[in-house]
Write a protein that holds these residues in place. Structure first.
Motif, PDB file in Angstrom:
ATOM      1  N   UNK A 147      38.838 -27.982  36.285  1.00 55.81           N
ATOM      2  CA  UNK A 147      38.681 -26.226  36.128  1.00 55.81           C
ATOM      3  C   UNK A 147      39.645 -25.856  35.295  1.00 55.81           C
ATOM      4  N   UNK A 148      40.197 -25.378  35.059  1.00 59.76           N
ATOM      5  CA  UNK A 148      41.526 -24.154  35.455  1.00 59.76           C
ATOM      6  C   UNK A 148      40.932 -23.137  35.570  1.00 59.76           C
ATOM      7  N   UNK A 149      41.967 -21.826  36.277  1.00 54.53           N
ATOM      8  CA  UNK A 149      41.719 -20.709  36.581  1.00 54.53           C
ATOM      9  C   UNK A 149      42.468 -20.121  35.618  1.00 54.53           C
ATOM     10  N   UNK A 150      44.589 -20.482  35.631  1.00 51.52           N
ATOM     11  CA  UNK A 150      45.615 -19.905  35.083  1.00 51.52           C
ATOM     12  C   UNK A 150      45.140 -19.152  33.988  1.00 51.52           C
ATOM     13  N   UNK A 151      45.664 -18.192  33.813  1.00 55.11           N
ATOM     14  CA  UNK A 151      45.420 -17.086  33.013  1.00 55.11           C
ATOM     15  C   UNK A 151      46.681 -16.474  31.826  1.00 55.11           C
ATOM     16  N   UNK A 152      47.561 -16.735  30.825  1.00 56.96           N
ATOM     17  CA  UNK A 152      48.448 -16.612  29.694  1.00 56.96           C
ATOM     18  C   UNK A 152      48.139 -14.668  30.262  1.00 56.96           C
ATOM     19  N   UNK A 153      49.641 -14.653  29.893  1.00 55.24           N
ATOM     20  CA  UNK A 153      49.632 -13.050  29.932  1.00 55.24           C
ATOM     21  C   UNK A 153      49.019 -11.971  29.456  1.00 55.24           C
ATOM     22  N   UNK A 154      48.838 -12.401  27.797  1.00 58.94           N
ATOM     23  CA  UNK A 154      47.826 -11.913  27.028  1.00 58.94           C
ATOM     24  C   UNK A 154      46.318 -11.874  27.228  1.00 58.94           C
ATOM     25  N   UNK A 155      45.837 -12.664  28.403  1.00 57.00           N
ATOM     26  CA  UNK A 155      44.386 -13.577  28.441  1.00 57.00           C
ATOM     27  C   UNK A 155      43.725 -14.281  27.545  1.00 57.00           C
ATOM     28  N   UNK A 156      45.129 -14.757  27.072  1.00 60.52           N
ATOM     29  CA  UNK A 156      44.096 -16.611  26.577  1.00 60.52           C
ATOM     30  C   UNK A 156      44.874 -17.563  27.621  1.00 60.52           C
ATOM     31  N   UNK A 157      44.045 -18.225  26.178  1.00 57.94           N
ATOM     32  CA  UNK A 157      44.825 -20.215  27.154  1.00 57.94           C
ATOM     33  C   UNK A 157      46.152 -19.830  27.161  1.00 57.94           C
ATOM     34  N   UNK A 158      46.313 -20.341  28.681  1.00 61.10           N
ATOM     35  CA  UNK A 158      47.758 -20.405  28.486  1.00 61.10           C
ATOM     36  C   UNK A 158      48.010 -21.731  28.196  1.00 61.10           C
ATOM     37  N   UNK A 159      49.421 -21.320  28.438  1.00 61.71           N
ATOM     38  CA  UNK A 159      49.886 -23.181  28.365  1.00 61.71           C
ATOM     39  C   UNK A 159      50.205 -23.554  29.469  1.00 61.71           C
ATOM     40  N   UNK A 160      49.597 -23.498  30.437  1.00 60.55           N
ATOM     41  CA  UNK A 160      49.372 -24.574  30.767  1.00 60.55           C
ATOM     42  C   UNK A 160      47.748 -25.365  30.606  1.00 60.55           C
ATOM     43  N   UNK A 161      46.990 -24.634  29.429  1.00 59.32           N
ATOM     44  CA  UNK A 161      45.325 -25.631  29.236  1.00 59.32           C
ATOM     45  C   UNK A 161      46.650 -26.294  28.288  1.00 59.32           C
ATOM     46  N   UNK A 162      47.662 -25.991  27.607  1.00 59.64           N
ATOM     47  CA  UNK A 162      48.280 -26.987  26.647  1.00 59.64           C
ATOM     48  C   UNK A 162      48.543 -28.314  27.476  1.00 59.64           C
ATOM     49  N   UNK A 163      49.243 -27.858  28.848  1.00 58.31           N
ATOM     50  CA  UNK A 163      50.404 -29.096  29.030  1.00 58.31           C
ATOM     51  C   UNK A 163      48.885 -29.700  30.286  1.00 58.31           C
ATOM     52  N   UNK A 164      47.550 -29.309  30.979  1.00 61.93           N
ATOM     53  CA  UNK A 164      47.175 -30.147  31.584  1.00 61.93           C
ATOM     54  C   UNK A 164      46.103 -31.037  29.899  1.00 61.93           C
ATOM     55  N   UNK A 165      46.162 -30.330  28.556  1.00 66.73           N
ATOM     56  CA  UNK A 165      45.956 -31.424  27.799  1.00 66.73           C
ATOM     57  C   UNK A 165      46.562 -32.647  27.565  1.00 66.73           C
ATOM     58  N   UNK A 166      47.962 -32.211  27.541  1.00 72.56           N
ATOM     59  CA  UNK A 166      48.815 -34.035  27.587  1.00 72.56           C
ATOM     60  C   UNK A 166      48.375 -34.421  28.278  1.00 72.56           C
ATOM     61  N   UNK A 167      47.862 -33.488  29.874  1.00 71.01           N
ATOM     62  CA  UNK A 167      48.392 -34.706  31.135  1.00 71.01           C
ATOM     63  C   UNK A 167      46.601 -35.831  30.682  1.00 71.01           C
ATOM     64  N   UNK A 168      46.079 -35.466  30.569  1.00 71.97           N
ATOM     65  CA  UNK A 168      45.017 -36.587  30.463  1.00 71.97           C
ATOM     66  C   UNK A 168      44.561 -37.081  28.668  1.00 71.97           C
ATOM     67  N   UNK A 169      45.567 -36.244  27.454  1.00 71.54           N
ATOM     68  CA  UNK A 169      45.826 -37.135  26.678  1.00 71.54           C
ATOM     69  C   UNK A 169      46.602 -38.256  27.016  1.00 71.54           C
ATOM     70  N   UNK A 170      48.201 -38.199  28.004  1.00 70.82           N
ATOM     71  CA  UNK A 170      48.561 -39.132  28.370  1.00 70.82           C
ATOM     72  C   UNK A 170      47.872 -40.326  29.506  1.00 70.82           C
ATOM     73  N   UNK A 171      47.140 -40.081  29.919  1.00 69.92           N
ATOM     74  CA  UNK A 171      45.853 -40.841  31.445  1.00 69.92           C
ATOM     75  C   UNK A 171      45.441 -41.871  29.910  1.00 69.92           C
ATOM     76  N   UNK A 172      45.133 -41.112  28.428  1.00 71.56           N
ATOM     77  CA  UNK A 172      44.137 -42.262  28.019  1.00 71.56           C
ATOM     78  C   UNK A 172      42.755 -41.374  27.835  1.00 71.56           C
TER      79      UNK A 172
END
Lengths: 345, 345
Positions: free
Chosen positions: A122-147
């Motif tokens: 689960x992610x708690x961080x929110x972007x400045x505009x209340x939207x999904x933050x870039x952190x979500x995109x980065x975490x997605x990449x982590x899951x993606x890279x781990x296969x």
């Protein structure tokens, strides 16, 4: 859940190599630090980046109480039964203090605790505009890279989130339910713009057919006006994939997630949509749009962060600058241009 | 409406001095060019900036069909009767091709065409996020600098707009109407966050009392949970003024704008709210928050624009870069950091 404090973390870069070996604990720590923002994960993300782009990403959005978590859990089971490894990113805005997110994690962990093929964060961080933050995109990449082969991003459909999730996901599911009151159903232009598939959950309740009928007439209305200028707010989707992609009509699937009714049909529609994206070439154009948007967002964030830091070094704290601007003693245009001219020759 | 093409415009800077003399044609041209983005208005805006901050800004938002334009026209008449000069910025997303905006202008122009104390402009430009663009803030400054005492910013309440208008305005009116169907009424958390005053328009129609009752119970609910964490999406308002300001309970005013019923009461509530802001010191804190937000937005835009321009100069077109990123041949983090490190020492 019992990660050591930041100071004890191994040096930056080593987490990434462990993530690439599939180490769940390393991925978990890296994502936690991306989410917290207490740790500059850039060097890890750089190591991971070449290994991303393989996962299939499914977005699940809808109003609070639509049963998105239950539906996600059922979809996990279906994809696991098909032999796929699954990652889940739950973006939970209900608690800015992460309490809700962590509690949600624990409850879900129990259901899948023994299955190494399921990885939920689960992610708690929110972007400045209340939207999904870039952190979500980065975490997605982590899951993606781990296969992880299938990654589900789940978020409450509140305004900008709906658009952001369509940016991240290959296929976006909008979950609705009957009986939440007419107001909550809130047939906004937004959901039509992002939905590749509609899931009407709790379809055993009264009113499910009404929800289906309303969705059908919205879709018919859209077909009738297609080719017309975009609806109010439509420009928000500039650069975002059009709902469904050319030649795709979002199907409406009735499910009762709690009883696993209809989830097989939903999964079949998700797979059909991904096949459509692949066959039509839309997959590639979405990938390009996503790469552009994410890169520009990254650039904007980095440039602003560096710019503000230099501004504060040279001109004092932002609060003081804002006071001088509000008093008309400082000229915001001159300040901005001065910084830009100096910084970007 | 018949401004000459850009090439014939007087050199930058001279428009501003004419705006400061109150020349409507110069203001109109400057705003048009800000809106079109075909002309760098920075030097004019710099000249105007020290003369801004005097206008009182009223935001009017609500769903399509709520009668915002009619209400705005009535408020113009009331403020004119009180001897105030009035500016109106109508941000019209209904036509991305400005057709709607221009038509709207013409119809309104007729009503106030003979009154030099009323200046109405429609804007077509939308920000990247579909919200009110920074162009709106800049045009507001033009009207402010030319000495308009009351400026009304009118926009359709769609998602981000509601938040953006609260950023720009001292007092935000949310206009609702009965009988638009339950879905349109869409009691979202958003409107509670931005409304300083509610206007229930077309209050002679059936269902007006129901709308009032619903608003009352929403406000009661909010009072009950005050002190709790913000609602989903609440972080979107970070930096934005809290609805109403401390100690202010948004009044609900029934109006029939077409018959001018209740508009005097509405105006009295608007004035009472402005007095409240002044007395409570909230006016100053809103000014500071606005100065900060607008400056950071300006900085972000300038830095990104300059950064992208340099990137394209040095590394080729963004589309090509995105293709290489999507193919994992280029590293977005390295590109972004390279630009930042070079540009912001």
């Amino acid at each position: 859940m019992t990660a050591p404090p930041v100071a004890l973390l191994p040096p930056s870069g080593s987490l990434a190599s462990r993530v690439l070996k599939g180490e769940v604990r390393a991925a978990s720590r890296l994502m936690r630090h991306i989410d917290d923002g207490t740790f500059d994960a850039t060097s890890d993300l750089r190591v991971l980046f070449p290994h991303t782009g393989r996962a299939r990403v499914i977005g699940i959005t809808g109003p609070p109480g639509a049963g998105k978590s239950t539906l996600t859990d059922r979809l996990i089971a279906h994809y696991r039964a098909a032999g796929k490894t699954v990652g889940v990113l739950a973006v939970d805005p209900s608690s800015p203090f992460t309490g809700g997110a962590i509690l949600g994690d624990r409850i879900r962990m129990q259901a899948h605790a023994m299955d190494p093929g399921v990885f939920i964060r689960s992610l708690a961080t929110r972007g400045n505009l209340g939207g999904l933050s870039r952190a979500t995109a980065d975490c997605l990449r982590v899951m993606d890279a781990m296969g992880r082969e299938v990654i589900i991003v789940e978020t409450v459909g509140v305004g900008q989130d709906e658009i952001d999730i369509a940016q991240l996901a290959h296929t976006t599911v909008v979950v609705l339910v009957p009986g939440m009151g007419d107001d909550i159903q809130a047939i906004k232009a937004g959901i039509l713009e992002v939905a590749d598939v509609f899931a009407v959950n709790k379809a055993d309740l009264d009113g499910a057919d009404r929800v289906v009928r309303e969705l059908r007439s919205m879709l018919e209305l859209r077909r009738a006006v297609q080719g017309s200028p975009p609806p109010p707010g439509g420009e928000a989707l500039r650069g975002a994939p059009a709902s469904g992609g050319a030649g795709w009509e979002p199907p409406i699937v009735k499910v009762v997630a709690a009883r696993d009714d209809g989830v097989d049909v939903l999964r079949a529609q998700l797979d059909r949509h991904f096949q459509h994206l692949t066959d039509s070439g839309e997959l590639r154009s979405r990938d390009l749009a996503r790469a552009t948007t994410q890169f520009v967002a990254l650039l904007r964030e980095r440039l602003l962060r560096a710019g503000l830091a230099r501004l504060e070094r040279e001109r004092g704290h932002l609060a003081g600058i804002a006071e001088r601007i509000a008093a008309r003693e400082a000229d915001p245009y001159a300040l901005a241009d001065g910084l830009v001219l100096q910084g970007v020759p």
